[in-house]
Design a protein around this motif. Structure first.
Motif, short mmCIF file in Angstrom:
data_model
loop_
_atom_site.label_atom_id
_atom_site.label_comp_id
_atom_site.label_asym_id
_atom_site.label_seq_id
_atom_site.Cartn_x
_atom_site.Cartn_y
_atom_site.Cartn_z
N TYR A 135 -3.15 8.17 7.94
CA TYR A 135 -3.72 6.92 7.41
C TYR A 135 -5.10 7.28 6.87
O TYR A 135 -6.04 7.44 7.64
CB TYR A 135 -3.83 5.86 8.52
N GLU A 136 -5.18 7.41 5.55
CA GLU A 136 -6.45 7.85 4.96
C GLU A 136 -7.45 6.70 4.95
O GLU A 136 -7.10 5.55 5.17
CB GLU A 136 -6.24 8.45 3.57
N ALA A 184 -6.68 -5.49 3.24
CA ALA A 184 -5.58 -4.52 3.41
C ALA A 184 -6.13 -3.09 3.37
O ALA A 184 -5.73 -2.23 4.15
CB ALA A 184 -4.53 -4.73 2.33
N ARG A 185 -7.08 -2.86 2.47
CA ARG A 185 -7.73 -1.54 2.40
C ARG A 185 -8.41 -1.21 3.73
O ARG A 185 -8.26 -0.13 4.28
CB ARG A 185 -8.79 -1.52 1.29
N GLU A 186 -9.16 -2.18 4.21
CA GLU A 186 -9.90 -2.00 5.46
C GLU A 186 -8.92 -1.78 6.62
O GLU A 186 -9.09 -0.86 7.42
CB GLU A 186 -10.75 -3.24 5.72
N VAL A 205 0.86 -1.19 0.00
CA VAL A 205 0.00 0.00 0.00
C VAL A 205 0.89 1.23 0.00
O VAL A 205 2.04 1.19 0.46
CB VAL A 205 -0.95 0.03 1.23
N GLN A 206 0.38 2.32 -0.53
CA GLN A 206 1.13 3.57 -0.54
C GLN A 206 0.88 4.31 0.77
O GLN A 206 -0.26 4.51 1.16
CB GLN A 206 0.69 4.44 -1.73
N HIS A 207 1.97 4.70 1.41
CA HIS A 207 1.85 5.49 2.64
C HIS A 207 2.64 6.79 2.48
O HIS A 207 3.80 6.77 2.09
CB HIS A 207 2.39 4.70 3.84
N GLN A 208 1.97 7.90 2.79
CA GLN A 208 2.60 9.20 2.63
C GLN A 208 2.89 9.83 3.99
O GLN A 208 2.14 9.63 4.95
CB GLN A 208 1.68 10.15 1.85
N MET A 234 -7.38 5.57 0.23
CA MET A 234 -6.01 5.03 0.22
C MET A 234 -5.73 4.29 -1.09
O MET A 234 -6.65 3.89 -1.81
CB MET A 234 -5.78 4.12 1.42
N LYS A 235 -4.46 4.13 -1.41
CA LYS A 235 -4.11 3.52 -2.69
C LYS A 235 -3.28 2.26 -2.48
O LYS A 235 -2.28 2.26 -1.76
CB LYS A 235 -3.32 4.53 -3.54
N VAL A 236 -3.74 1.20 -3.12
CA VAL A 236 -3.03 -0.07 -3.11
C VAL A 236 -2.18 -0.14 -4.37
O VAL A 236 -2.65 0.22 -5.45
CB VAL A 236 -4.05 -1.24 -3.08
N GLN A 237 -0.95 -0.61 -4.25
CA GLN A 237 -0.08 -0.76 -5.43
C GLN A 237 -0.35 -2.13 -6.04
O GLN A 237 0.48 -3.03 -6.01
CB GLN A 237 1.39 -0.59 -5.00
#
Length: 743
Positions: free
Chosen positions: A189-190, A322-324, A145-148, A195-198
């Motif tokens: 943590y949006e 993973a999204r959840e 997952v993308q984490h900013q 959120m965006k999964v790679q």
């Protein structure tokens, strides 16, 4: 530690709602009996430690003085240097191109720098772990997952501070924030929607040569969290953002890593799926090396067992979870929590469609299992709470149903193994501390570790000479199977082990009218003298072939009926139809838990695990130290017995208001924490709370008074003579002896 840039300013979790304060209290009672230093602090103390906060909404903080942050790169290089110093050989770059298992259990690891022969391999490959898994035929349920996170320039108010700010976690705002030099760094943590999964890495793999590269930043995606951080820490409003970093984090479906040996492959271990990265490194390294050196885990970490996942864990399921999990990173963690993304999986019982609209389902190793059933006119929603909630009354009705009439429960999630072959009896005698049951009988048996701890609890049924049916809990199916398979290979036993978990359904029928109902459906004599407690027989119920075992985790008269999964609906309908006159109804696992606690039945994972020995857990009846076979753990257990126990499992009752023990709460005596609960429930028979707990031997006598900490309050508790309610076979035996007064 200064060399690797370790900062230890502590951390504060912020509560801005009353339910969050309850969560902190819930966590604190779990901290009391551990070594972790943690405190609930008042708003004044929070402001003193973090003077830049807007205190308007803050109710409390959870403070960890030992917390901090570290530069992962510097730490990794320092660990590598330390490993070299003690003789480790590190080669890089050395990408692994293939892994080849050998017949003796060793591995050939192929790299461009040549082949390496390894006694075992540990997959600790981060976001390449999936690729490594595929080399050995495994689909590890991992997803990047993308984490900013955002870094600001110098902020005058931060620069003026005399002391480094503690790390802040604003749980409602869903971000962490810490000091970075003279500025601030914060990472949100949006929500699962934003959120965006790679996912391209899942389908096509991690790009070749990917290393320190980053993804394109996307400030819009995290803007609501940026605004929340600005409201909580107003100096951020004037700060300049100098960097937005967006990189990959590997997530497992439930956010927890996978650590340990993998079922189905010899000497293949994993340390993968670390959603929080470097924080786990030292602990996991030591845990794994201890396990590898000593042949058993140093302490129980079943929640990290890689074998909690199975064939049902598809890529679609992994992505949904993973999204959840990412979106739920900072939500309130309730007891008995259920999360609904990715459900149901393909692994549903034959009764799922029949029961799904009638009950609140719980998730158990991919299965859906009824927790409690809806009653007419009552609230049927999912209402998690730290206190008694909408399932409390319905579970009471189900409890009465089983105690007074007859109930049916879907037990299909049990792990089920068939074992046969000329060495089957010898293998089981080596694995289990109990004797092997005679043909046609069942017993409860425990597999122990070499140090005499309880690795597993199973029921063992001797179906026909040399053929056995082994049953374990849903959460320990592959955990137990791996141990059995490993011992079979190690000892060169001539056996065939088959996992039949998914093909076999199970219905439990329990209560005083269970015999009456089932007798209508079979020609087999079910009377007490002919079908005794703990007997097992193959028979037909409503013309459906079943393996019937006279056993019930409720402690009441009952049978477990093992059958083909496709026969579940027909069998269930036949039983429900036959029981109309007796007032038959469903019950779920919440009621079963209340029933088993009253009977003082222990549960694996709660009262016993790799942290406990069977003697302190009160399992002496099932441990036969005088049996001829030298079962695993026998010598260690003899030593434990000779040295004497330091603590013992006891049964407690306590009068509370609207809260019941769950397990893992602190036990207090004379102002000190002296032990912990292992599980608990409301007792519908005495209308008080009931709990199992470990306490020191000197405090383990019946009548001893202690206190149980629940949500920040200490409730007086008393140790009782167990069981609170006698089991049906015991009541039956006493009645035959004319001892009604004893009952």
């Amino acid at each position: 530690m200064k060399v690797v840039g370790f900062h230890q300013p502590g951390s504060i979790r912020i509560a801005t709602t009353p339910v969050r304060v309850d969560e902190f209290k819930y966590q604190m009672t779990r901290t009391g009996w551990h070594a972790t230093e943690q405190y609930i602090i008042e708003p004044e103390k929070i402001q003193e430690m973090f003077p830049l906060l807007n205190m308007n909404k803050i109710l409390a903080g959870l403070y960890n003085p030992g917390d901090g942050h570290i530069d992962p790169y510097s730490l990794t290089m320092a660990l590598a240097a330390g490993a070299r110093k003690y003789g480790a050989l590190l080669k890089y770059p050395a990408p692994v191109t293939s892994l080849k298992p050998r017949s003796d259990g060793t591995w050939d690891v192929e790299t461009p720098q040549g082949s390496v022969r390894a006694n075992r391999i540990v997959n600790a490959a981060g976001f390449w772990a999936r690729e490594v898994g595929k080399m050995v035929g495994l689909e590890h349920p991992l997803i990047p997952v993308q984490h900013q996170y955002v870094v600001t320039s110098t902020i005058p108010e931060v620069k003026a501070l005399k002391k480094e700010l503690p790390v802040l976690r604003d749980l409602e705002g869903s971000y962490y924030l810490r000091q970075e030099r003279d500025g601030l760094l914060f990472g949100p943590y949006e929500s699962q929607e934003k959120m965006k999964v790679q996912d391209s890495w899942v389908t096509t793999g991690v790009p070749s040569g990917f290393g320190k590269e980053l993804f394109e930043s996307d400030l819009d995606r995290i803007m609501e969290h940026v605004e929340a951080a600005m409201e909580m820490v107003p100096v951020l409003k004037k700060a300049d953002i100098i960097n937005i970093v967006n990189g990959p984090i590997t997530y497992s479906p439930d956010i927890l890593p996978m650590v340990g040996p993998h079922q189905g492959l010899r000497n293949y271990w994993v340390a993968i799926g670390f959603g929080y990265g470097i924080i786990h490194a030292g602990g996991v390294g030591k845990y794994l090396s201890d396990w590898i050196l000593h042949g058993e885990p140093p302490f129980d970490l079943i929640e990290l067992d890689p074998n909690r996942y199975g064939k049902w864990t598809t890529t679609q399921y992994t992505e949904a979870k993973a999204r959840e999990s990412y979106g739920f990173n900072n939500i309130v963690g309730y007891p008995k929590e259920e999360r609904f993304a990715g459900r149901p999986t393909q692994r549903v019982s034959g009764l799922y469609k029949t029961l799904e609209s009638k009950c609140s389902m719980g998730f158990h190793a991919g299965w859906e299992q009824p927790h409690w059933f809806y009653k007419l006119g009552q609230d049927t929603g999912y209402r998690p709470s730290f206190r008694r909630t909408n399932w409390f009354e319905p579970v009471g009705s189900e409890y009465k149903q089983v105690m007074q009439r007859v109930g049916v429960i879907d037990l299909s999630p049990f792990g089920k193994f068939n074992i046969k072959g000329q060495d089957s009896t010898r293998l089981l005698d080596h694995l289990f501390a109990n004797v092997i049951p005679k043909v046609g009988f069942t017993n409860i048996s425990h597999m122990l570790t070499p140090k005499g701890r309880v690795y597993a609890e199973l029921t063992v049924s001797h179906q026909s000479p040399g053929e056995f049916l082994l049953i374990t809990g849903s959460g320990s199916e592959l955990h137990d199977l791996r141990w059995i398979e490993e011992e079979a290979v190690k000892g060169e036993y001539d056996v065939e082990i088959k996992n039949v978990t998914d093909e076999v359904g199970v219905l439990g029928v329990a209560g005083p009218h269970a015999r009456k109902v089932l007798q209508k459906l079979t020609s087999e004599d079910l009377s007490d003298d002919v079908f005794k407690f703990l007997q097992t027989k193959s028979l037909k119920v409503s013309n459906i072939p079943v393996t019937a075992i006279r056993i019930s985790y409720t402690g009441e008269l009952g049978w477990e009926l093992y059958h083909r999964r496709e026969d579940s609906v027909a069998l269930y309908n036949a039983i429900m139809d036959a029981g109309q006159e007796e007032g038959i109804d469903n019950f779920g696992t919440y009621a079963m838990n209340a029933l088993r606690l009253e009977k003082a039945f222990r549960a694996w994972g709660s009262e016993m695990n790799c942290d406990t020995n069977p003697l302190e857990a009160g399992l002496e009846y099932f441990v036969k130290l005088n049996k001829p076979a030298d079962f695993i753990g026998k010598q260690a257990l003899k030593q434990i017995k000779a040295e004497g126990l330091k603590r013992r499992l006891v049964c407690l009752t306590l009068a509370t208001d609207d809260v019941d023990p769950e397990g893992n709460e602190s036990i207090w005596h004379k102002g000190k924490v002296v032990g912990n609960t292992t599980s608990g429930s409301y007792s519908y028979s005495i209308q008080k709370s009931l709990a199992f707990a470990y306490v020191p031997i000197e405090l383990s006598k019946v009548g001893q008074q202690v206190e149980v900490e629940l949500l920040g309050k200490h409730y007086p508790a008393i140790i009782i003579q167990e069981p609170l309610v006698l089991t049906e076979p015991t009541r039956n035996r006493l009645q035959k002896k004319g001892g009604k007064d004893k009952i």
